[in-house]
Every structure is written in C-alpha cells, then in structure tokens.
Motif scaffolding. Structure first.
Motif, PDB file in Angstrom:
ATOM      1  N   ASP A  46       0.831  -1.202   0.000  1.00  0.00           N
ATOM      2  CA  ASP A  46       0.000   0.000   0.000  1.00  0.00           C
ATOM      3  C   ASP A  46       0.865   1.252   0.000  1.00  0.00           C
ATOM      4  O   ASP A  46       0.555   2.233  -0.702  1.00  0.00           O
ATOM      5  CB  ASP A  46      -0.908   0.015   1.235  1.00  0.00           C
ATOM      6  CG  ASP A  46      -1.825  -1.190   1.298  1.00  0.00           C
ATOM      7  OD1 ASP A  46      -2.332  -1.584   0.235  1.00  0.00           O
ATOM      8  OD2 ASP A  46      -2.027  -1.726   2.397  1.00  0.00           O
ATOM      9  N   ALA A  47       1.943   1.227   0.772  1.00  0.00           N
ATOM     10  CA  ALA A  47       2.832   2.383   0.829  1.00  0.00           C
ATOM     11  C   ALA A  47       3.476   2.657  -0.532  1.00  0.00           C
ATOM     12  O   ALA A  47       3.627   3.810  -0.941  1.00  0.00           O
ATOM     13  CB  ALA A  47       3.911   2.162   1.890  1.00  0.00           C
ATOM     14  N   ILE A  48       3.847   1.592  -1.234  1.00  0.00           N
ATOM     15  CA  ILE A  48       4.442   1.752  -2.561  1.00  0.00           C
ATOM     16  C   ILE A  48       3.421   2.350  -3.531  1.00  0.00           C
ATOM     17  O   ILE A  48       3.731   3.266  -4.311  1.00  0.00           O
ATOM     18  CB  ILE A  48       4.964   0.398  -3.081  1.00  0.00           C
ATOM     19  CG1 ILE A  48       6.174  -0.051  -2.251  1.00  0.00           C
ATOM     20  CG2 ILE A  48       5.328   0.502  -4.563  1.00  0.00           C
ATOM     21  CD1 ILE A  48       6.680  -1.428  -2.605  1.00  0.00           C
ATOM     22  N   SER A  49       2.197   1.837  -3.484  1.00  0.00           N
ATOM     23  CA  SER A  49       1.147   2.351  -4.373  1.00  0.00           C
ATOM     24  C   SER A  49       0.878   3.822  -4.098  1.00  0.00           C
ATOM     25  O   SER A  49       0.750   4.632  -5.029  1.00  0.00           O
ATOM     26  CB  SER A  49      -0.138   1.545  -4.188  1.00  0.00           C
ATOM     27  OG  SER A  49       0.051   0.194  -4.547  1.00  0.00           O
ATOM     28  N   LEU A  50       0.801   4.178  -2.827  1.00  0.00           N
ATOM     29  CA  LEU A  50       0.535   5.560  -2.461  1.00  0.00           C
ATOM     30  C   LEU A  50       1.683   6.462  -2.889  1.00  0.00           C
ATOM     31  O   LEU A  50       1.467   7.562  -3.420  1.00  0.00           O
ATOM     32  CB  LEU A  50       0.303   5.663  -0.956  1.00  0.00           C
ATOM     33  CG  LEU A  50      -0.080   7.043  -0.416  1.00  0.00           C
ATOM     34  CD1 LEU A  50      -1.371   7.531  -1.067  1.00  0.00           C
ATOM     35  CD2 LEU A  50      -0.247   6.993   1.104  1.00  0.00           C
ATOM     36  N   SER A  51       2.898   6.002  -2.688  1.00  0.00           N
ATOM     37  CA  SER A  51       4.063   6.790  -3.085  1.00  0.00           C
ATOM     38  C   SER A  51       4.101   6.998  -4.593  1.00  0.00           C
ATOM     39  O   SER A  51       4.429   8.089  -5.080  1.00  0.00           O
ATOM     40  CB  SER A  51       5.344   6.093  -2.621  1.00  0.00           C
ATOM     41  OG  SER A  51       6.489   6.798  -3.039  1.00  0.00           O
ATOM     42  N   VAL A  53       1.569   7.141  -6.621  1.00  0.00           N
ATOM     43  CA  VAL A  53       0.539   8.108  -7.004  1.00  0.00           C
ATOM     44  C   VAL A  53       0.972   9.524  -6.656  1.00  0.00           C
ATOM     45  O   VAL A  53       0.815  10.467  -7.443  1.00  0.00           O
ATOM     46  CB  VAL A  53      -0.797   7.767  -6.316  1.00  0.00           C
ATOM     47  CG1 VAL A  53      -1.804   8.898  -6.519  1.00  0.00           C
ATOM     48  CG2 VAL A  53      -1.364   6.466  -6.866  1.00  0.00           C
ATOM     49  N   LEU A  54       1.538   9.697  -5.469  1.00  0.00           N
ATOM     50  CA  LEU A  54       1.916  11.027  -5.014  1.00  0.00           C
ATOM     51  C   LEU A  54       3.114  11.583  -5.770  1.00  0.00           C
ATOM     52  O   LEU A  54       3.209  12.798  -6.000  1.00  0.00           O
ATOM     53  CB  LEU A  54       2.233  10.995  -3.511  1.00  0.00           C
ATOM     54  CG  LEU A  54       1.035  10.736  -2.586  1.00  0.00           C
ATOM     55  CD1 LEU A  54       1.502  10.577  -1.151  1.00  0.00           C
ATOM     56  CD2 LEU A  54       0.022  11.868  -2.690  1.00  0.00           C
ATOM     57  N   ASN A  55       4.029  10.715  -6.174  1.00  0.00           N
ATOM     58  CA  ASN A  55       5.245  11.179  -6.831  1.00  0.00           C
ATOM     59  C   ASN A  55       5.195  11.097  -8.352  1.00  0.00           C
ATOM     60  O   ASN A  55       6.080  11.607  -9.033  1.00  0.00           O
ATOM     61  CB  ASN A  55       6.447  10.360  -6.340  1.00  0.00           C
ATOM     62  CG  ASN A  55       6.689  10.564  -4.854  1.00  0.00           C
ATOM     63  OD1 ASN A  55       6.525  11.666  -4.330  1.00  0.00           O
ATOM     64  ND2 ASN A  55       7.065   9.490  -4.166  1.00  0.00           N
ATOM     65  N   GLY A  56       4.155  10.461  -8.871  1.00  0.00           N
ATOM     66  CA  GLY A  56       4.057  10.328 -10.320  1.00  0.00           C
ATOM     67  C   GLY A  56       3.471  11.570 -10.965  1.00  0.00           C
ATOM     68  O   GLY A  56       2.942  12.471 -10.306  1.00  0.00           O
ATOM     69  N   SER A  57       3.570  11.621 -12.266  1.00  0.00           N
ATOM     70  CA  SER A  57       3.011  12.740 -13.010  1.00  0.00           C
ATOM     71  C   SER A  57       1.496  12.586 -13.088  1.00  0.00           C
ATOM     72  O   SER A  57       0.990  11.475 -13.306  1.00  0.00           O
ATOM     73  CB  SER A  57       3.588  12.772 -14.427  1.00  0.00           C
ATOM     74  OG  SER A  57       4.992  12.925 -14.387  1.00  0.00           O
ATOM     75  N   PRO A  58       0.741  13.664 -12.879  1.00  0.00           N
ATOM     76  CA  PRO A  58      -0.716  13.577 -12.979  1.00  0.00           C
ATOM     77  C   PRO A  58      -1.156  13.061 -14.337  1.00  0.00           C
ATOM     78  O   PRO A  58      -0.564  13.402 -15.366  1.00  0.00           O
ATOM     79  CB  PRO A  58      -1.174  15.029 -12.763  1.00  0.00           C
ATOM     80  CG  PRO A  58      -0.046  15.673 -12.025  1.00  0.00           C
ATOM     81  CD  PRO A  58       1.203  15.009 -12.532  1.00  0.00           C
ATOM     82  N   ALA A 147      -6.918   9.332  -7.587  1.00  0.00           N
ATOM     83  CA  ALA A 147      -6.076   8.134  -7.497  1.00  0.00           C
ATOM     84  C   ALA A 147      -5.640   7.886  -6.060  1.00  0.00           C
ATOM     85  O   ALA A 147      -5.576   6.736  -5.603  1.00  0.00           O
ATOM     86  CB  ALA A 147      -4.857   8.299  -8.408  1.00  0.00           C
ATOM     87  N   VAL A 148      -5.343   8.955  -5.328  1.00  0.00           N
ATOM     88  CA  VAL A 148      -4.981   8.813  -3.917  1.00  0.00           C
ATOM     89  C   VAL A 148      -6.148   8.221  -3.130  1.00  0.00           C
ATOM     90  O   VAL A 148      -5.971   7.319  -2.298  1.00  0.00           O
ATOM     91  CB  VAL A 148      -4.564  10.174  -3.322  1.00  0.00           C
ATOM     92  CG1 VAL A 148      -4.452  10.085  -1.799  1.00  0.00           C
ATOM     93  CG2 VAL A 148      -3.236  10.627  -3.908  1.00  0.00           C
ATOM     94  N   ASP A 149      -7.357   8.710  -3.403  1.00  0.00           N
ATOM     95  CA  ASP A 149      -8.531   8.184  -2.705  1.00  0.00           C
ATOM     96  C   ASP A 149      -8.731   6.705  -3.007  1.00  0.00           C
ATOM     97  O   ASP A 149      -9.086   5.921  -2.110  1.00  0.00           O
ATOM     98  CB  ASP A 149      -9.774   8.971  -3.113  1.00  0.00           C
ATOM     99  CG  ASP A 149     -11.012   8.497  -2.377  1.00  0.00           C
ATOM    100  OD1 ASP A 149     -11.138   8.801  -1.176  1.00  0.00           O
ATOM    101  OD2 ASP A 149     -11.846   7.792  -2.998  1.00  0.00           O
TER     102      ASP A 149
END
Length: 232
Positions: A46-51, A53-58, A147-149
C-alpha cells in the motif's frame, strides 16, 4: 429504566462517542498522531502504491467525461436519504413473536445490524467510484487526488471492515445491560409500563448507532464532493 453511563471525554467521531456511552466504556484520546497510526495500517504494498501516485506525473484528463456537479450532489443526497430513511423507519423485530425471541437473544439484532452494514457498503462503494471518475475528469491535479482516494480505500478497507464489524459486539453489551436492569425491577403494577419498554429503548439506540455509522461511511464521499465543488 436504569440510565446508562454518560462517561467519555473522547472527542472523536459521533459513532465512537455514542458507542462509548452505550457500552459504558472509557475511551481516551489517542496517544499517537493520526499519521503515526496510519503508518501501522498501511502495508508495504500500500505504501508503494501511495508513493507512486503522489510522486508520479498527474494523468491526462480524458475528453468528454465531464459530468455536472449538480447531478453528483443530487445523487449523494438521494442515496444518503434512502439509507437514512430505511434505518429510521425500520420495522425489524416488531412482531410479538420476535419481541419474545429478542427478550433473551441478541442474535436477531446482530443479523439485522450486519445486514444494514452490508447495504451501506454495497451502496456507498460504487458511488465513491463514480465520484472519483468525475473528479479525475476535471484536471490532472484532481485526477491525482482521485487516485490517492482509490489507493486509500483499498489500503484501509480491511481495517475499516474489521473495526465496524466490532460494532454489534459493543451493542450486545448495551443490550445485556438494559435487559439486566429491566429484570432487576420489581414486578410492574397492573396498568404500568410495558415489559418490553427496554427493547424499545435499545431499538432506538441501535438506530442512532446505524445513523452515526452512515455518517462515518459518507465522510470520504463528502470529501470527494468538496473537491468537485472547488474544481468547478
């Protein structure tokens, strides 16, 4: 009818405060910050997925997928109203036979509460998905928020399910305490209070808990709606 304890200094959600009062338990303020507690709920995947999304390009906004905010809000209001009305007008366990059964057995109430939980989950989940799709169509930044949600819903879904599945057990404690208080009363004189009055009290309390849980389950939906309002 004996009064249940009102003790609790916790200022958390309405559901938490209500359960603490009805189950007569002490609930103190959490010792750790929300971010610290959240880190224990997220697995490494989950942490990898969240990271990511947060660090990727929109993501690019898809063309032709913009829905009207009014229709989205109207659907949320409609669904919340339908679920709340079903709880408020609940006629479960109303027959004399069911009253006699539930006087000594919490099981029918447990089955009923779990059924209501399932109804809420089945109805609110797809609505949340539709709101994310609408939000993702607004702008790259809103697509990232959607995506974060999605990641948070997947990551915290099991934790939420486990916590909410414990609610019937807390209600059972309240049920037992009300029944014991009723049994300790002297025999009612003729024309006195109905012997099932304590069950009416419990049913109202259970409805209040269900409505509080409905509000809790709708919080992510309200968050997405607010984001849609600001993105208009």
């Amino acid at each position: 009818m004996a009064q249940v304890s009102r003790r609790t200094a916790f200022t958390g959600s309405a559901l938490t405060r209500l359960l603490a009062r009805l189950a007569d338990i002490d609930v103190s303020e959490p010792r750790h910050a929300f971010a610290d507690r959240l880190s224990h709920w997220l697995g490494w995947a989950d942490a990898i997925s969240l990271s990511s999304v947060l660090n990727g390009s929109p993501a690019a906004v898809p063309a032709g997928v913009r829905a009207g905010r009014g229709s989205e809000e109207a659907e949320c209001i409609r669904l919340r109203g339908v679920l709340a009305k079903a709880i408020a007008e609940d006629g479960a366990l109303a027959t004399e036979k069911e009253r006699a059964e539930t006087a000594a057995n919490f099981s029918p109430y447990r089955r009923h509460y779990l059924a209501r939980q399932q109804t809420m989950e089945v109805a609110i989940g797809p609505l949340r998905e539709r709101l994310r799709a609408s939000l993702a169509a607004r702008s790259p930044a809103m697509a990232q928020l959607a995506a974060v949600d999605a990641v948070m819903e997947q990551a915290l879904g099991a934790q939420e399910h486990n916590l909410l599945s414990a609610v019937p057990g807390l209600l059972e404690k309240h049920f037992v305490r009300l029944r014991q208080a009723h049994q300790a009363l002297p025999d009612e004189p003729e024309g006195g209070a109905l012997p099932v009055a304590w069950q009416d009290v419990f049913c109202k309390d259970m409805q209040a808990v269900l409505l509080a849980e409905l509000e809790l389950r709708f919080e992510p939906v309200e968050g997405l709606l607010e984001a849609l309002r600001k993105s208009s």
